[in-house]
Design a protein around this motif. Structure first.
Motif, PDB file in Angstrom:
ATOM      1  N   PHE A 191      -6.987  -1.535 -13.787  1.00 60.59           N
ATOM      2  CA  PHE A 191      -8.093  -1.034 -12.920  1.00 60.59           C
ATOM      3  C   PHE A 191      -8.739  -2.067 -12.717  1.00 60.59           C
ATOM      4  N   LYS A 192      -8.422  -3.504 -12.927  1.00 55.61           N
ATOM      5  CA  LYS A 192      -9.238  -4.836 -12.521  1.00 55.61           C
ATOM      6  C   LYS A 192      -8.307  -5.665 -11.782  1.00 55.61           C
ATOM      7  N   PHE A 193      -8.465  -5.804 -10.387  1.00 58.66           N
ATOM      8  CA  PHE A 193      -7.636  -6.617  -9.545  1.00 58.66           C
ATOM      9  C   PHE A 193      -8.621  -6.837  -8.220  1.00 58.66           C
ATOM     10  N   ARG A 194      -8.193  -7.665  -7.571  1.00 61.56           N
ATOM     11  CA  ARG A 194      -8.620  -7.832  -6.076  1.00 61.56           C
ATOM     12  C   ARG A 194      -7.495  -8.255  -5.199  1.00 61.56           C
ATOM     13  N   VAL A 195      -7.676  -7.945  -3.804  1.00 60.63           N
ATOM     14  CA  VAL A 195      -6.842  -8.338  -2.976  1.00 60.63           C
ATOM     15  C   VAL A 195      -7.303  -9.679  -1.724  1.00 60.63           C
ATOM     16  N   ARG A 196      -6.858 -10.454  -1.601  1.00 58.88           N
ATOM     17  CA  ARG A 196      -6.961 -11.532  -0.740  1.00 58.88           C
ATOM     18  C   ARG A 196      -6.245 -11.764   0.522  1.00 58.88           C
ATOM     19  N   TRP A 197      -6.875 -11.978   1.700  1.00 59.90           N
ATOM     20  CA  TRP A 197      -5.973 -12.326   3.116  1.00 59.90           C
ATOM     21  C   TRP A 197      -7.037 -13.097   3.507  1.00 59.90           C
ATOM     22  N   ASP A 198      -6.359 -14.067   4.434  1.00 60.70           N
ATOM     23  CA  ASP A 198      -7.064 -15.120   5.186  1.00 60.70           C
ATOM     24  C   ASP A 198      -8.338 -15.905   4.470  1.00 60.70           C
ATOM     25  N   GLY A 199      -7.939 -16.183   3.223  1.00 60.44           N
ATOM     26  CA  GLY A 199      -8.794 -17.019   2.110  1.00 60.44           C
ATOM     27  C   GLY A 199      -9.920 -16.272   1.441  1.00 60.44           C
ATOM     28  N   LYS A 200      -9.971 -14.832   1.928  1.00 65.07           N
ATOM     29  CA  LYS A 200     -11.198 -14.255   1.299  1.00 65.07           C
ATOM     30  C   LYS A 200     -10.783 -12.891   0.717  1.00 65.07           C
ATOM     31  N   VAL A 201     -11.497 -12.303  -0.208  1.00 69.51           N
ATOM     32  CA  VAL A 201     -11.321 -11.201  -1.019  1.00 69.51           C
ATOM     33  C   VAL A 201     -11.833 -10.275   0.095  1.00 69.51           C
ATOM     34  N   VAL A 202     -10.855  -9.015   0.318  1.00 68.03           N
ATOM     35  CA  VAL A 202     -11.024  -7.780   0.915  1.00 68.03           C
ATOM     36  C   VAL A 202     -12.147  -6.827   0.274  1.00 68.03           C
ATOM     37  N   ALA A 203     -13.060  -6.544   0.868  1.00 68.69           N
ATOM     38  CA  ALA A 203     -13.967  -5.584   0.288  1.00 68.69           C
ATOM     39  C   ALA A 203     -13.609  -4.168  -0.081  1.00 68.69           C
ATOM     40  N   GLY A 204     -13.833  -3.758  -1.352  1.00 68.58           N
ATOM     41  CA  GLY A 204     -13.772  -2.460  -1.527  1.00 68.58           C
ATOM     42  C   GLY A 204     -12.332  -1.821  -1.800  1.00 68.58           C
ATOM     43  N   VAL A 205     -11.377  -2.620  -2.017  1.00 63.19           N
ATOM     44  CA  VAL A 205      -9.900  -2.077  -2.463  1.00 63.19           C
ATOM     45  C   VAL A 205      -9.814  -1.324  -3.749  1.00 63.19           C
ATOM     46  N   SER A 206      -9.733   0.131  -3.658  1.00 62.91           N
ATOM     47  CA  SER A 206      -9.479   0.646  -4.941  1.00 62.91           C
ATOM     48  C   SER A 206      -8.316   0.943  -5.555  1.00 62.91           C
ATOM     49  N   LYS A 207      -7.372   0.778  -4.699  1.00 60.87           N
ATOM     50  CA  LYS A 207      -6.012   1.128  -5.189  1.00 60.87           C
ATOM     51  C   LYS A 207      -4.729   0.288  -4.374  1.00 60.87           C
ATOM     52  N   VAL A 208      -3.923  -0.216  -5.143  1.00 62.84           N
ATOM     53  CA  VAL A 208      -2.733  -0.911  -4.408  1.00 62.84           C
ATOM     54  C   VAL A 208      -1.368  -0.422  -5.040  1.00 62.84           C
ATOM     55  N   SER A 209      -0.524   0.075  -4.331  1.00 67.66           N
ATOM     56  CA  SER A 209       0.669   0.545  -4.696  1.00 67.66           C
ATOM     57  C   SER A 209       1.458  -0.335  -5.447  1.00 67.66           C
ATOM     58  N   ALA A 210       2.526   0.057  -5.951  1.00 65.42           N
ATOM     59  CA  ALA A 210       3.229  -0.896  -7.016  1.00 65.42           C
ATOM     60  C   ALA A 210       3.936  -2.070  -6.240  1.00 65.42           C
ATOM     61  N   LEU A 211       4.241  -3.058  -6.890  1.00 66.43           N
ATOM     62  CA  LEU A 211       5.201  -4.244  -6.142  1.00 66.43           C
ATOM     63  C   LEU A 211       6.553  -3.671  -6.471  1.00 66.43           C
ATOM     64  N   LYS A 212       7.317  -3.311  -5.723  1.00 68.53           N
ATOM     65  CA  LYS A 212       8.742  -2.902  -5.967  1.00 68.53           C
ATOM     66  C   LYS A 212       9.713  -3.625  -5.018  1.00 68.53           C
ATOM     67  N   GLN A 213      10.827  -4.127  -5.886  1.00 68.74           N
ATOM     68  CA  GLN A 213      11.912  -4.692  -5.223  1.00 68.74           C
ATOM     69  C   GLN A 213      13.204  -3.830  -5.745  1.00 68.74           C
ATOM     70  N   SER A 214      13.894  -3.758  -4.701  1.00 68.17           N
ATOM     71  CA  SER A 214      15.208  -2.974  -5.246  1.00 68.17           C
ATOM     72  C   SER A 214      16.653  -3.781  -4.571  1.00 68.17           C
ATOM     73  N   THR A 215      17.567  -3.350  -5.117  1.00 74.22           N
ATOM     74  CA  THR A 215      18.880  -3.827  -4.558  1.00 74.22           C
ATOM     75  C   THR A 215      19.907  -2.591  -4.548  1.00 74.22           C
ATOM     76  N   GLU A 216      20.448  -2.670  -3.386  1.00 74.82           N
ATOM     77  CA  GLU A 216      21.483  -1.443  -3.106  1.00 74.82           C
ATOM     78  C   GLU A 216      22.920  -1.927  -3.585  1.00 74.82           C
ATOM     79  N   PRO A 217      22.989  -0.829  -4.528  1.00 78.24           N
ATOM     80  CA  PRO A 217      24.677  -0.938  -5.084  1.00 78.24           C
ATOM     81  C   PRO A 217      25.639  -0.572  -4.247  1.00 78.24           C
ATOM     82  N   VAL A 218      26.700  -1.405  -4.218  1.00 78.81           N
ATOM     83  CA  VAL A 218      27.999  -1.257  -3.461  1.00 78.81           C
ATOM     84  C   VAL A 218      29.183  -0.881  -4.473  1.00 78.81           C
ATOM     85  N   THR A 219      29.645   0.726  -4.391  1.00 77.61           N
ATOM     86  CA  THR A 219      30.796   0.814  -5.443  1.00 77.61           C
ATOM     87  C   THR A 219      32.141   0.828  -4.785  1.00 77.61           C
TER      88      THR A 219
END
Length: 168
Positions: free
Chosen positions: A19-47
């Motif tokens: 519950f303690k985080f912040r988001v930055r872009w263009d060199g500054k903190v973006v005001a008021g962000v209350s939720k960020v979804s998960a950082l997720k990476q996936s690899t498609e399997p080939v059988t």
């Protein structure tokens, strides 16, 4: 004997809170962000099967992808979400779309309980694929109006230069 999970703070046992985080872009903190979804990476399997071994199949990695990231915050007068969304689509027409800067690198910082940056992730070449300016409105609800951005991205990595913070 258990191996400590924290190098600098060997006495710390609890993982960081979400519950303690912040988001930055263009060199500054973006005001008021209350939720960020998960950082997720996936690899498609080939059988596949080998010709000499028809009774069993093998699985190998194929195409990998990074899932979109959703940012949410309460509706305010801060125009950052809307301004970025307008770089991909604009009511004034195609000439108003920004081809040079509709993509941004962003940083998501996870903070410890004292507010020090504990971990940081760099998300590369993000662009807005979905923007919700206001939610469904309901006079009978007891809720905060939330706006959100969905960001497509070309990958993320942990910022290894962020050290484990010393805690007192």
């Amino acid at each position: 004997m258990a191996v400590p999970q924290f190098v600098v703070n060997a006495y710390r046992f609890d993982p960081y809170k979400n519950f303690k985080f912040r988001v930055r872009w263009d060199g500054k903190v973006v005001a008021g962000v209350s939720k960020v979804s998960a950082l997720k990476q996936s690899t498609e399997p080939v059988t596949h099967r080998e010709g000499g071994d028809p009774s069993s199949s093998r699985v190998t990695p194929s195409v990998w992808k990074f899932e979109p990231i959703t940012l949410e915050r309460g509706v305010t007068h801060d125009p950052e979400f809307e301004n970025w969304a307008k770089k991909v689509w604009n009511v004034e027409g195609d000439a108003m779309i920004s081809l040079k800067d509709f993509r941004k690198d962003i940083i998501i910082e996870l903070l410890n309980e004292q507010g020090a940056v504990a971990k940081a992730y760099k998300i590369h070449r993000c662009w807005v694929s979905d923007y919700q300016a206001i939610p469904e409105l309901d006079a009978n609800a007891h809720a905060v109006a939330i706006e959100h951005l969905v960001l497509q991205n070309e990958g993320w990595e942990r910022d290894m230069e962020v050290p484990e913070p010393t805690q007192t």
